[in-house]
Design a protein around this motif. Structure first.
Motif, short mmCIF file in Angstrom:
data_model
loop_
_atom_site.label_atom_id
_atom_site.label_comp_id
_atom_site.label_asym_id
_atom_site.label_seq_id
_atom_site.Cartn_x
_atom_site.Cartn_y
_atom_site.Cartn_z
N THR A 178 0.83 -1.21 0.00
CA THR A 178 0.00 0.00 0.00
C THR A 178 0.86 1.26 0.00
O THR A 178 0.52 2.27 -0.61
N LEU A 179 2.02 1.18 0.68
CA LEU A 179 2.90 2.35 0.78
C LEU A 179 3.55 2.72 -0.56
O LEU A 179 4.05 3.83 -0.72
N GLN A 180 3.54 1.76 -1.52
CA GLN A 180 4.09 2.07 -2.85
C GLN A 180 3.42 3.31 -3.44
O GLN A 180 4.04 4.09 -4.14
N LYS A 181 2.13 3.46 -3.15
CA LYS A 181 1.41 4.61 -3.70
C LYS A 181 1.98 5.92 -3.17
O LYS A 181 2.10 6.90 -3.92
N ALA A 182 2.36 5.92 -1.89
CA ALA A 182 2.93 7.14 -1.30
C ALA A 182 4.25 7.48 -1.99
O ALA A 182 4.53 8.65 -2.27
N LEU A 183 5.03 6.45 -2.30
CA LEU A 183 6.30 6.68 -2.99
C LEU A 183 6.04 7.16 -4.41
O LEU A 183 6.71 8.07 -4.91
N ALA A 184 5.02 6.58 -5.06
CA ALA A 184 4.71 6.98 -6.43
C ALA A 184 4.18 8.41 -6.48
O ALA A 184 4.39 9.13 -7.46
N MET A 185 3.54 8.85 -5.42
CA MET A 185 3.08 10.25 -5.37
C MET A 185 4.26 11.20 -5.28
O MET A 185 4.15 12.37 -5.66
N GLY A 186 5.38 10.72 -4.73
CA GLY A 186 6.55 11.60 -4.65
C GLY A 186 7.30 11.59 -3.33
O GLY A 186 8.31 12.29 -3.19
N ALA A 187 6.84 10.83 -2.34
CA ALA A 187 7.58 10.75 -1.08
C ALA A 187 8.95 10.13 -1.36
O ALA A 187 9.10 9.31 -2.27
N ASP A 188 9.98 10.52 -0.58
CA ASP A 188 11.33 10.04 -0.84
C ASP A 188 11.56 8.62 -0.35
O ASP A 188 12.25 7.84 -0.98
N SER A 189 11.01 8.29 0.79
CA SER A 189 11.18 6.94 1.32
C SER A 189 10.03 6.63 2.25
O SER A 189 9.25 7.51 2.60
N ALA A 190 9.95 5.34 2.63
CA ALA A 190 8.85 4.94 3.50
C ALA A 190 9.36 3.95 4.52
O ALA A 190 10.27 3.16 4.25
N VAL A 191 8.76 3.99 5.70
CA VAL A 191 9.07 3.04 6.77
C VAL A 191 7.79 2.31 7.13
O VAL A 191 6.76 2.95 7.38
N HIS A 192 7.85 0.99 7.11
CA HIS A 192 6.70 0.19 7.49
C HIS A 192 7.04 -0.56 8.78
O HIS A 192 7.92 -1.41 8.79
N ILE A 193 6.34 -0.23 9.86
CA ILE A 193 6.57 -0.92 11.13
C ILE A 193 5.60 -2.08 11.19
O ILE A 193 4.38 -1.89 11.15
N VAL A 194 6.14 -3.28 11.24
CA VAL A 194 5.28 -4.47 11.22
C VAL A 194 5.80 -5.49 12.22
O VAL A 194 6.99 -5.82 12.23
N ASP A 195 4.90 -5.93 13.10
CA ASP A 195 5.30 -6.88 14.13
C ASP A 195 4.03 -7.52 14.70
O ASP A 195 3.06 -6.81 14.98
N ASP A 196 4.05 -8.84 14.84
CA ASP A 196 2.84 -9.51 15.36
C ASP A 196 2.44 -9.00 16.74
O ASP A 196 1.28 -9.08 17.13
N ALA A 197 3.43 -8.48 17.48
CA ALA A 197 3.12 -7.98 18.82
C ALA A 197 2.22 -6.75 18.77
O ALA A 197 1.68 -6.33 19.78
N LEU A 198 2.05 -6.19 17.56
CA LEU A 198 1.26 -4.97 17.45
C LEU A 198 -0.17 -5.22 16.98
O LEU A 198 -0.95 -4.28 16.84
N ILE A 199 -0.51 -6.49 16.75
CA ILE A 199 -1.89 -6.78 16.34
C ILE A 199 -2.83 -6.34 17.46
O ILE A 199 -2.64 -6.70 18.62
N GLY A 200 -3.82 -5.55 17.10
CA GLY A 200 -4.79 -5.08 18.10
C GLY A 200 -4.24 -4.00 19.02
O GLY A 200 -4.79 -3.76 20.09
N ALA A 201 -3.15 -3.34 18.59
CA ALA A 201 -2.56 -2.28 19.43
C ALA A 201 -3.58 -1.21 19.77
O ALA A 201 -4.38 -0.82 18.92
N ASP A 202 -3.55 -0.73 21.00
CA ASP A 202 -4.45 0.37 21.37
C ASP A 202 -3.80 1.70 20.99
O ASP A 202 -2.70 1.73 20.43
N LEU A 203 -4.48 2.78 21.32
CA LEU A 203 -4.01 4.10 20.91
C LEU A 203 -2.64 4.44 21.46
O LEU A 203 -1.76 4.90 20.74
N LEU A 204 -2.46 4.20 22.76
CA LEU A 204 -1.20 4.62 23.38
C LEU A 204 -0.04 3.78 22.86
O LEU A 204 1.04 4.32 22.58
N LEU A 205 -0.26 2.48 22.68
CA LEU A 205 0.81 1.63 22.13
C LEU A 205 1.17 2.11 20.72
O LEU A 205 2.34 2.24 20.35
N THR A 206 0.14 2.40 19.92
CA THR A 206 0.36 2.91 18.56
C THR A 206 1.21 4.18 18.61
O THR A 206 2.21 4.31 17.90
N ALA A 207 0.83 5.11 19.48
CA ALA A 207 1.54 6.39 19.56
C ALA A 207 2.97 6.18 20.07
O ALA A 207 3.90 6.83 19.59
#
Ligand SMILES: Cc1cc2nc3c(=O)[nH]c(=O)nc-3n(C[C@H](O)[C@H](O)[C@H](O)COP(=O)(O)OP(=O)(O)OC[C@H]3O[C@@H](n4cnc5c(N)ncnc54)[C@H](O)[C@@H]3O)c2cc1C
Ligand SMILES: Cc1cc2nc3c(=O)[nH]c(=O)nc-3n(C[C@H](O)[C@H](O)[C@H](O)COP(=O)(O)OP(=O)(O)OC[C@H]3O[C@@H](n4cnc5c(N)ncnc54)[C@H](O)[C@@H]3O)c2cc1C
Lengths: 258, 325
Positions: free
Chosen positions: A71-100
Motif C-alpha cells: 500500500t505504501l508504494q502509492k505514497a512513494l509513487a506520489m513523490g515521497a522520498d522513502s517509506a518506513v513500514h513498522i510491522v510486528d505480530d506484537a502490534l496486532i490489536g494495538a491500542d491508541l497509546l501503544l500505537t503512539a
C-alpha cells in the motif's frame, strides 16, 4: 526540512466496515486495503510545500499489517522520498497509546525530524488522538486540527478549527501537526512517479529492530465485549405525485415528531 | 477510597460551563463520586465555585493557571495530571471535543493510562470502570476497559441527557500547579464561531435537517435552513455539500464529520453514501427526500419521498406553518 508523514492503511471506506465479533478487531481483509484518504492529503500537503521551492525530505511512516508494504508504494509513487513500514505480530490489536508510543519511537529513530505531519482522524479507528499522544511522548507542541498550515525553517503557523472557535496558532519546530479534510485532495501518481517509486525503498522495521520494548507500567485498553446491532430496515417510500410534502407533514405529526 | 471520578469542566471562552459539564457530572455520579476539575484564571475561584454548584458539582478542584489562555492543550494537561495525582480517580471523564480529546491523549501518554474514545456511556463491574462505545455508525456496541489504573474516557456529545441537582455550597479546593514546561503551541488569535448559535447544536440536537449536493447551490441551501428553523432543528450537511461550499465544515455529518443520534433526521438531496450513513443511522426516525428511487439513503429511511426536493420541501414547510397557525 525533514518531514515525516504519518499514514495508516485502512479498509476501503466505500465497503461496509466490520468488526470481528470474537476479537473485536477491525476486519481489514473484508475490503481492499488502501492508504487512508486523510493521510494521502497530508502527503499532498508535504509535496506541495516542497513544490513551492523549499528543500524537504519527505518520509512516510506507517504501522500496520503485512499488506501495508504494498500500500505504501502509492505514497512513494506520489513523490515521497522513502517509506518506513513498522510491522510486528506484537502490534496486532494495538491500542491508541501503544500505537503512539511505537510511532513516536520511529520518529526518534529516524532522527533530526523537523515536522511530523498527520491526519486529524483516521477513517477506521477515528479516535483523533494519536497525533496529540505522539506530541506528548516526543515533548513537542501539538499543532493539530489545522485547516491551513504555513512553514518556515524554524516555525509553523496555522488555523485550528475547534468546536466553538477558529484559533490561530504558532509553534516552534520540531512539532507535530495534523490536518483536516479541508486540505486539498491528493494527486494521482503519474506514470513517471510509479516508475520512480520502484527505485525507492520501503524499510520494514520490527520492534526488535527498533530496539523498542513496551513499558510494563503503562496500562492498555482492552475490549471486554463486542456485539453487533441489527441492521436498520427501510420503512415506507412514496413517489411524489403532487402531495408528498403534505403526506410527509402528516407522517411527522402522527409520529409526534413535530 | 478509589471510587472517585474526575470530570474535566468544559468552560467556554466566555467563562461559562458548557452543557457537557452537567452531563458528564451526571454520568460520573452513576459510577462513583464526581470531582469537578476547573482550570481558571487566578482570583476567579469564588465565581467558579458558585457556577460549579449550579451545574451540580459537590466537590470542585480549581487549578489556577496564569497563562492558560496563551498555550494550546498543555496547561489543561498539566492541571489534569496534578488533579489525578491528588485524587487518584478510577476514571477521568472529558468531553470528546477537539480540545477535550487531545487533552485526554496527552494526559494518557503522560501518566501511562488507557483511553476509551468517544464513549456513549460508562458502567462499573467487579473489576472497575467500563466504557461503552457505539462504533461504525452504531452497527456495533463495544465495551472497553483499562488493564489497570484510571481509564481516561472521552464522552460523545449528547450521549446523555441526565443532569444532577444543583448544589448550594460546593466543597472547593484550590490546587497550585507548577507548569510542566512541556513545549506547547501558542494561541495568537481566537475568533468565536457564532454562525450557528441561534440554532440547536448539531451534536445533541433532537432534530436535524441535512442537505446534500442535491441542493445545487449555496443560495438554495437556505431551503434546508428554512425547514430546520420551522422544526427548531440543527442544520447538517453531507461532505459533498461542504466541499461545494453550501455549508460549513463543522456541519458535516458522517464518518469524518459529526455523529448524530437525533429523534428525527431529515436527509434532503443526499444519496446516502456509506460514509454519510455512519454518522446518522442511529437516529430515531429517518426521513429522506431524493429524486433518485435507487438512492441508498432509502434503504435506511423510515419514510422516503422519491421526488424533487424543491417541490416537496416548500409544501412541507407550508403544511407545518398552516398547522401552527
Ligand atoms: C472501532 C474502533 C474503536 C477503537 N477504540 C479505541 C479506544 O477506545 N481506545 C484505544 O486505546 N484504542 C481504540 N482503538 C484502537 C485504535 O484505533 C488503534 O490503536 C489505531 O491504530 C490508532 O487509532 P486511530 O486509527 O483511531 O487513530 P487517529 O488518532 O484517528 O489517527 C490520526 C492520525 O494519526 C496517524 N496514525 C494513526 N495510526 C497510525 C498508524 N498505525 N500508522 C501511521 N500513522 C497513524 C495518521 O496520520 C492518522 O491520520 C479502536 C479501534 C477501532 C477499530
Ligand atoms: C474517507 C472518506 C470520508 C468521507 N466522509 C464523509 C462524511 O463524513 N460525510 C459525508 O456525507 N460524506 C463523506 N464522504 C463522501 C461520501 O462518499 C459521498 O461522496 C457524499 O456523502 C455524497 O454527498 P451527497 O449525498 O450530498 O452527494 P451525491 O452522492 O452527489 O448525492 C446527491 C443526491 O441528491 C439527489 N438530488 C439531486 N437533485 C435533487 C432534487 N432536486 N431533489 C431531490 N434529490 C435531488 C441525487 O439524486 C443524489 O442522490 C467521505 C468519503 C471518503 C472517501
Amino acid at each position: 526540512m525533514k518531514i515525516v508523514v504519518m499514514v495508516k492503511e485502512v479498509p476501503d471506506t466505500y465497503g461496509t466496515r466490520t468488526l470481528d465479533l470474537g476479537t473485536g478487531l477491525s476486519e481489514r481483509l473484508r475490503s481492499e486495503p488502501v492508504l487512508d484518504e486523510i493521510g494521502e492529503r497530508a502527503i499532498e500537503a508535504a509535496l506541495a510545500y516542497r513544490e513551492r521551492g523549499h528543500n524537504a525530505e519527505i518520509i512516510v511512516v506507517s504501522m500496520g499489517p503485512r499488506t501495508t508494504t504494498a500500500t505504501l508504494q502509492k505514497a512513494l509513487a506520489m513523490g515521497a522520498d522513502s517509506a518506513v513500514h513498522i510491522v510486528d505480530d506484537a502490534l496486532i490489536g494495538a491500542d491508541l497509546l501503544l500505537t503512539a508510543e511505537v510511532l513516536a519511537s520511529a520518529v526518534r529513530k529516524i532522527g533530526d525530524v523537523d515536522l511530523v505531519l498527520a491526519g486529524d482522524q483516521s477513517s477506521d479507528g477515528s479516535a483523533g488522538i494519536v497525533p496529540a499522544m505522539m506530541s506528548e511522548l516526543l515533548g513537542w507542541p501539538n499543532a493539530t486540527g489545522l485547516s491551513s498550515l504555513s512553514l518556515t525553517d524554524s516555525a509553523l503557523t496555522g488555523m485550528r478549527v475547534s468546536d466553538s472557535a477558529n484559533v490561530s496558532i504558532e509553534a516552534d519546530l520540531p512539532a507535530v501537526a495534523s490536518i483536516t479534510e479541508t486540505f486539498p485532495e491528493a494527486r494521482f501518481p503519474t506514470f513517471a512517479g510509479i516508475i520512480a517509486a520502484k527505485r525507492k525503498s520501503v524499510a520494514k522495521w520490527s520492534l526488535a529492530e527498533m530496539g523498542w520494548v513496551p513499558a510494563t507500567e503503562v496500562a492498555r485498553s482492552i475490549m471486554v465485549d463486542v456485539s453487533a446491532r441489527p441492521a436498520r430496515i427501510a420503512g415506507t417510500t412514496i413517489h411524489d405525485s403532487g402531495d408528498a410534502g403534505t403526506q410527509l407533514a402528516r407522517f411527522l405529526i402522527e409520529k409526534g415528531l413535530v | 477510597m478509589g471510587s472517585t471520578i474526575l470530570v474535566q469542566a468544559e468552560v467556554s471562552p466566555a467563562g461559562i460551563f458548557a452543557a457537557s459539564t452537567a452531563r458528564l457530572l451526571a454520568m460520573a455520579e452513576s459510577v462513583g463520586e464526581p470531582v469537578l476539575l476547573v482550570v481558571a484564571r487566578p482570583g476567579t475561584c469564588a465565581a467558579v465555585a458558585q457556577s460549579a454548584g449550579s451545574v451540580g458539582a459537590r466537590r470542585v478542584l480549581v487549578v489556577e493557571y496564569e497563562g492558560s489562555t496563551g498555550q494550546l492543550t498543555v496547561p489543561t494537561v498539566d492541571a489534569l495530571a496534578i488533579a489525578c495525582a491528588h485524587v487518584a480517580p478510577d476514571a477521568v471523564l472529558i468531553a470528546n471535543s477537539l480540545d477535550g480529546r487531545e487533552a485526554a491523549g496527552r494526559l494518557a501518554a503522560r501518566i501511562g493510562a488507557a483511553v476509551a474514545v468517544d464513549a456513549v456511556g460508562v458502567e462499573r463491574d467487579e473489576e472497575g470502570i467500563v466504557a461503552r462505545h457505539s462504533v461504525y455508525g452504531g452497527a456495533y456496541s463495544v465495551a472497553s476497559a483499562a488493564t489497570f489504573g484510571p481509564l481516561v474516557v472521552t464522552v460523545r456529545h449528547g450521549a446523555l441527557d441526565a443532569q444532577v441537582e444543583s448544589v448550594k455550597q460546593p466543597d472547593v479546593e484550590l490546587l497550585t500547579a507548577a507548569p510542566s514546561g512541556t513545549r506547547a503551541a501558542r494561541v495568537t488569535r481566537v475568533e468565536l464561531d457564532d454562525t450557528t448559535s441561534a440554532r440547536p447544536d448539531l451534536r445533541g440536537a433532537a432534530r436535524v435537517v441535512s442537505g446534500g449536493r442535491g441542493l445545487g447551490s449555496a443560495a438554495s441551501f437556505a431551503l434546508v435552513e428554512e425547514l430546520a428553523d420551522e422544526l427548531d432543528a440543527a442544520v447538517g450537511a453531507s461532505r459533498a455539500a461542504v466541499d461545494a461550499g453550501f455549508a460549513a465544515p463543522s456541519q458535516q455529518v458522517g464518518q469524518t464529520g459529526a455523529s448524530v443520534s437525533p429523534q428525527l433526521y431529515l436527509a434532503l438531496g443526499i444519496s446516502g453514501a456509506v460514509q454519510h450513513r455512519a454518522g446518522m443511522q442511529t437516529a430515531g426516525t429517518i426521513v429522506a427526500v431524493n429524486k433518485d428511487p435507487d438512492a441508498p439513503i432509502f434503504e435506511i429511511a423510515d419514510f422516503g419521498v422519491v421526488g424533487d426536493l424543491f417541490a416537496v420541501v416548500p409544501q412541507l414547510i407550508a403544511e407545518l406553518r398552516a398547522r401552527r397557525n
